[in-house]
Design an enzyme around this catalytic site. Structure first.
Site, mmCIF file in Angstrom:
data_model
loop_
_atom_site.group_PDB
_atom_site.id
_atom_site.type_symbol
_atom_site.label_atom_id
_atom_site.label_comp_id
_atom_site.label_asym_id
_atom_site.label_seq_id
_atom_site.Cartn_x
_atom_site.Cartn_y
_atom_site.Cartn_z
ATOM 1 N N VAL A 271 0.839 -1.193 0.000
ATOM 2 C CA VAL A 271 0.000 0.000 0.000
ATOM 3 C C VAL A 271 0.880 1.251 0.000
ATOM 4 C CG1 VAL A 271 -2.032 -0.997 1.056
ATOM 5 C CG2 VAL A 271 -0.160 -0.253 2.509
ATOM 6 N N GLY A 272 0.295 2.399 -0.305
ATOM 7 C CA GLY A 272 1.029 3.657 -0.217
ATOM 8 C C GLY A 272 1.159 4.358 -1.556
ATOM 9 N N ASN A 273 1.654 5.603 -1.483
ATOM 10 C CA ASN A 273 1.716 6.435 -2.685
ATOM 11 C C ASN A 273 2.727 5.951 -3.696
ATOM 12 O OD1 ASN A 273 -0.172 8.266 -1.744
ATOM 13 N ND2 ASN A 273 1.368 9.207 -0.436
ATOM 14 N N VAL A 274 3.853 5.418 -3.195
ATOM 15 C CA VAL A 274 4.909 5.028 -4.119
ATOM 16 C C VAL A 274 4.431 3.893 -5.020
ATOM 17 C CG1 VAL A 274 7.221 4.040 -4.284
ATOM 18 C CG2 VAL A 274 6.749 5.800 -2.582
ATOM 19 N N GLU A 295 -1.922 -8.698 -2.201
ATOM 20 C CA GLU A 295 -2.687 -8.711 -0.961
ATOM 21 C C GLU A 295 -3.903 -7.785 -1.031
ATOM 22 O OE1 GLU A 295 -0.163 -8.698 2.630
ATOM 23 O OE2 GLU A 295 -1.343 -6.916 3.107
ATOM 24 N N GLY A 389 2.041 -8.118 5.083
ATOM 25 C CA GLY A 389 2.338 -9.219 4.165
ATOM 26 C C GLY A 389 3.692 -9.081 3.508
ATOM 27 N N LYS A 409 11.202 13.108 6.635
ATOM 28 C CA LYS A 409 11.171 14.257 7.560
ATOM 29 C C LYS A 409 12.023 15.401 7.000
ATOM 30 C CE LYS A 409 8.807 11.694 10.544
ATOM 31 N NZ LYS A 409 7.337 11.733 10.427
HETATM 32 O O1 0RQ Z 1 5.682 9.461 8.955
HETATM 33 O O2 0RQ Z 1 3.248 9.662 8.843
HETATM 34 O O3 0RQ Z 1 4.595 11.094 10.410
HETATM 35 O O4 0RQ Z 1 4.689 11.473 7.909
HETATM 36 O O5 0RQ Z 1 6.834 6.656 8.457
HETATM 37 O O6 0RQ Z 1 6.046 6.683 5.747
HETATM 38 O O7 0RQ Z 1 6.951 7.768 3.707
HETATM 39 O O8 0RQ Z 1 4.490 8.061 4.304
HETATM 40 O O9 0RQ Z 1 5.450 5.863 3.445
HETATM 41 O O10 0RQ Z 1 3.028 5.249 3.892
HETATM 42 O O11 0RQ Z 1 4.513 4.019 2.226
HETATM 43 O O12 0RQ Z 1 4.850 3.772 4.695
HETATM 44 C C1 0RQ Z 1 7.311 1.173 5.621
HETATM 45 C C2 0RQ Z 1 5.667 2.385 7.042
HETATM 46 C C3 0RQ Z 1 6.082 3.093 4.680
HETATM 47 C C4 0RQ Z 1 4.834 0.979 5.084
HETATM 48 C C5 0RQ Z 1 5.986 1.896 5.628
HETATM 49 C C6 0RQ Z 1 7.852 7.653 8.579
HETATM 50 C C7 0RQ Z 1 7.447 8.702 7.546
HETATM 51 C C8 0RQ Z 1 5.954 8.756 7.765
HETATM 52 C C9 0RQ Z 1 5.114 6.557 6.761
HETATM 53 P P1 0RQ Z 1 4.474 10.513 9.042
HETATM 54 P P2 0RQ Z 1 5.695 7.202 4.280
HETATM 55 P P3 0RQ Z 1 4.356 4.735 3.495
HETATM 56 C C10 0RQ Z 1 1.694 -5.421 2.029
HETATM 57 C C11 0RQ Z 1 2.908 -4.700 2.381
HETATM 58 C C12 0RQ Z 1 5.079 -2.669 6.251
HETATM 59 C C13 0RQ Z 1 3.890 -3.470 5.757
HETATM 60 C C14 0RQ Z 1 3.997 -3.790 4.312
HETATM 61 C C15 0RQ Z 1 4.611 -0.251 5.942
HETATM 62 C C16 0RQ Z 1 5.614 7.285 8.023
HETATM 63 O O13 0RQ Z 1 5.160 0.579 3.783
HETATM 64 O O14 0RQ Z 1 3.918 -0.206 6.945
HETATM 65 O O15 0RQ Z 1 4.977 -3.568 3.637
HETATM 66 N N1 0RQ Z 1 5.225 -1.411 5.549
HETATM 67 N N2 0RQ Z 1 2.941 -4.356 3.780
HETATM 68 O O16 0RQ Z 1 8.084 9.919 7.784
HETATM 69 C C17 0RQ Z 1 11.586 7.500 10.915
HETATM 70 C C18 0RQ Z 1 12.503 6.312 9.119
HETATM 71 C C19 0RQ Z 1 11.242 6.422 8.437
HETATM 72 C C20 0RQ Z 1 10.219 7.107 9.099
HETATM 73 C C21 0RQ Z 1 9.498 6.400 7.156
HETATM 74 N N3 0RQ Z 1 13.523 5.678 8.547
HETATM 75 N N4 0RQ Z 1 12.609 6.844 10.334
HETATM 76 N N5 0RQ Z 1 10.375 7.637 10.340
HETATM 77 N N6 0RQ Z 1 9.158 7.057 8.272
HETATM 78 N N7 0RQ Z 1 10.775 6.004 7.229
HETATM 79 C C22 0RQ Z 1 0.446 -4.571 2.225
HETATM 80 C C23 0RQ Z 1 -0.145 -4.797 3.592
HETATM 81 O O17 0RQ Z 1 0.377 -5.467 4.393
HETATM 82 C C24 0RQ Z 1 -1.444 -4.145 3.882
#
Ligand code: 0RQ
Length: 505
Positions: A271-274, A295, A389, A409
């Site tokens: 999920v997510g924008n990327v 998924e 997943g 950030k």
């Molecule tokens: O923080 O919400 O305060 O702005 O984490 O990160 O960049 O908005 O990206 O929404 O794609 O999430 C890995 C969390 C990425 C997601 C993760 C902070 C960042 C932001 C969210 P804010 P972004 P995304 C199958 C796949 C695990 C489950 C998965 C995830 C917030 O992809 O949950 O992959 N993955 N499932 O600023 C501190 C860092 C950071 C950080 C990001 N290094 N240190 N903060 N953030 N990197 C689908 C399912 O299972 C449903």
């Protein structure tokens, strides 16, 4: 169509009652297996009644809490509202709610972060204790008592089979045309009685469209008319577009070298924008017709199905924004043959993912210079969401890609670090890392060459000198030359730069 016409079985219709009365069957401390996956298909009325019970208990200086097991994340009205009144003892297997997250990280809400494909088996094995209640949203009930699933399949079949008692929410808001979209497989067993999962192509159907539940197990039925919770989305930013462009270039390269067929292999996208931006770029592109074994069906995937670039998507749930949800509801009959919703044990099944050769694209929090990936933790100890997943797919995919901006950030944190503060996906599972800076293809490379690839191609230029300096000094003076590290310095990277508030040099 009214709820009454949705419930064709007399025996089930006889159990209709209010959400309050249904919630009264749930005792403090019960383990409740709820439907729901990324804001789709969760129960809406009974959890709200549980929130009221928990709030009333708190007002009396008492506590009412249950363990909440689901498919994946749900919605603020369930996870957030129940966590806010301390109504959750233990949560599993995935969440993404800010209130729940805060309680988890404060140590007041226990959380089990489990590979989504493992949940059903581990429940059957009894590791989480006994399941008291299944609380499942359905679209309708047939005359012979079969349950027509709603907008997510998740662990619903497991909850209904394992629980002592079941409460159904029959949601008239869910389109009746969902009937026929699901493929519920009842052929799994624990070893040594396991047989192969007979899915040879993403579009194969191997099960039945409906869930089973003995009528005597159903203790309450609550009619509802509540919408799902659309996934909040942001317009794709510049970094997402750059990452999507790199993914497309990389896949083109793989096809040119004969490592992927021209129409690719089944896609999995997190999920997510990327990942939405990647799917957007695939639309009308050179790789067609595509399939997905994934998924969730998100907006970008719905668009691919609509345009005909993708012929079929197998998933366990929808995960749509407002626009995608409106589009699905407007034309759902046209999608019914192109979308298959399976139990998450099957949508995320390692055997099938390996056989089909999925191309996995998932987000990450950080990767280290050797290719270990952290998907879940901030600073090694605070939970963000959970592994979801991503591990099911990464370990077993034909190609495991992790996508992320190189910094977050506003540049204060580098997502490429010397050593990840928590490991979800080891260097052995991660094939390719892609940031807006470029692509690091780690396949076939020993550790120090992997490190150089990642620093050169994925790290932000502001952080490259510090990472290169670390690698050079670790290689020169570190105790081992295979995966050179200066351990105390590697882990202090996070602490040092958090204190400074910025890593920019
Ligand atoms: O923080 O919400 O305060 O702005 O984490 O990160 O960049 O908005 O990206 O929404 O794609 O999430 C890995 C969390 C990425 C997601 C993760 C902070 C960042 C932001 C969210 P804010 P972004 P995304 C199958 C796949 C695990 C489950 C998965 C995830 C917030 O992809 O949950 O992959 N993955 N499932 O600023 C501190 C860092 C950071 C950080 C990001 N290094 N240190 N903060 N953030 N990197 C689908 C399912 O299972 C449903």
């Amino acid at each position: 169509m009214t709820v009454r016409t949705r419930i064709q079985s007399q025996a089930v219709a006889a159990k209709v009652m209010s959400a309050e009365d249904a919630a009264a069957f749930i005792a403090p401390g019960d383990h409740v297996g709820m439907s729901g996956f990324t804001g789709f298909g969760h129960p809406k009325a009974v959890p709200a009644a549980l929130v009221r019970r928990a709030a009333d208990a708190a007002a009396r200086g008492d506590r009412f809490a249950v363990s909440v097991w689901t498919g994946s994340s749900t919605a603020p009205e369930l996870d957030g509202a129940l966590a806010a009144v301390d109504g959750i003892d233990l949560r599993m297997p995935y969440q993404s709610d800010p209130v729940t997250r805060a309680k988890i990280n404060a140590g007041t809400l226990e959380y089990l972060d489990v590979h989504l494909s493992h949940v059903a088996q581990m429940v059957e094995e009894g590791f989480f204790g006994h399941l008291d209640i299944a609380l499942i949203e359905v679209t309708g009930v047939t005359a012979d008592g079969a349950l027509i699933p709603s907008s997510s399949a998740g662990n619903n079949n497991t909850w209904l089979d394992q629980a002592d008692r079941a409460i159904l929410e029959v949601n008239a808001w869910q389109p009746a045309e969902l009937d026929g979209m699901h493929d519920i497989y009842y052929g799994t067993a624990l070893p040594p009685d396991r047989t192969p999962i007979p899915i040879l192509r993403a579009g194969d159907r191997i099960g039945v469209p409906h869930l089973r539940c003995p009528p005597e197990k159903i203790i309450a039925v609550v009619p509802t008319d509540h919408p799902d919770y659309p996934t909040p989305s942001r317009p794709a930013d510049g970094d997402s577009q750059l990452i999507a462009g790199h993914v497309l270039d990389f896949l083109t390269h793989e096809v040119r070298y004969g490592r992927l067929p021209a129409r690719l292999l089944p896609l999995q996208s997190g999920v997510g924008n990327v990942t939405n931006a990647v799917l957007g770029r695939l639309d009308g592109g050179p790789f067609a017709p595509l399939t997905a074994y994934t998924e969730v069906v998100q907006d970008g995937m719905l668009q691919l199905l609509r345009s005909g670039t993708m012929t079929v998507a197998s998933a366990t749930a929808f995960s749509l924004g407002e626009d995608g949800l409106a589009e699905l509801r407007a034309d759902i009959a046209a999608y019914r043959d192109k979308i298959i919703l399976r139990p998450q044990e099957i949508s995320n099944h390692p055997e099938v993912i390996r056989r089909l050769g999925c191309l996995a694209m998932n987000g990450m929090m950080e990767a280290d210079i050797y290719g270990n990936v952290n998907s879940t933790h901030v600073m090694g100890s605070s939970m963000q969401n959970g592994i979801g997943g991503s591990g099911d797919f990464a370990r077993h995919a034909y190609l495991a890609m992790f996508l992320s901006p190189s910094t977050v950030k506003n540049g204060a944190i580098s997502c490429i670090v010397p050593m990840v503060s928590h490991v979800d996906h080891t260097e052995h599972d991660v094939h390719v890392i892609i940031t807006e800076q470029g692509v690091a293809d780690l396949r076939g490379l020993p550790p120090r060459r992997r490190a150089q690839q990642i620093i050169n191609h994925c790290a932000h230029p502001d952080y490259q000198p510090a990472l290169q300096d670390y690698l050079d000094r670790a290689a020169a003076t570190g105790p081992g030359k295979h995966t050179p590290h200066l351990l105390s310095e590697a882990l202090s990277w996070h602490v040092r730069y958090l204190k400074e508030g910025t890593m920019r040099r």
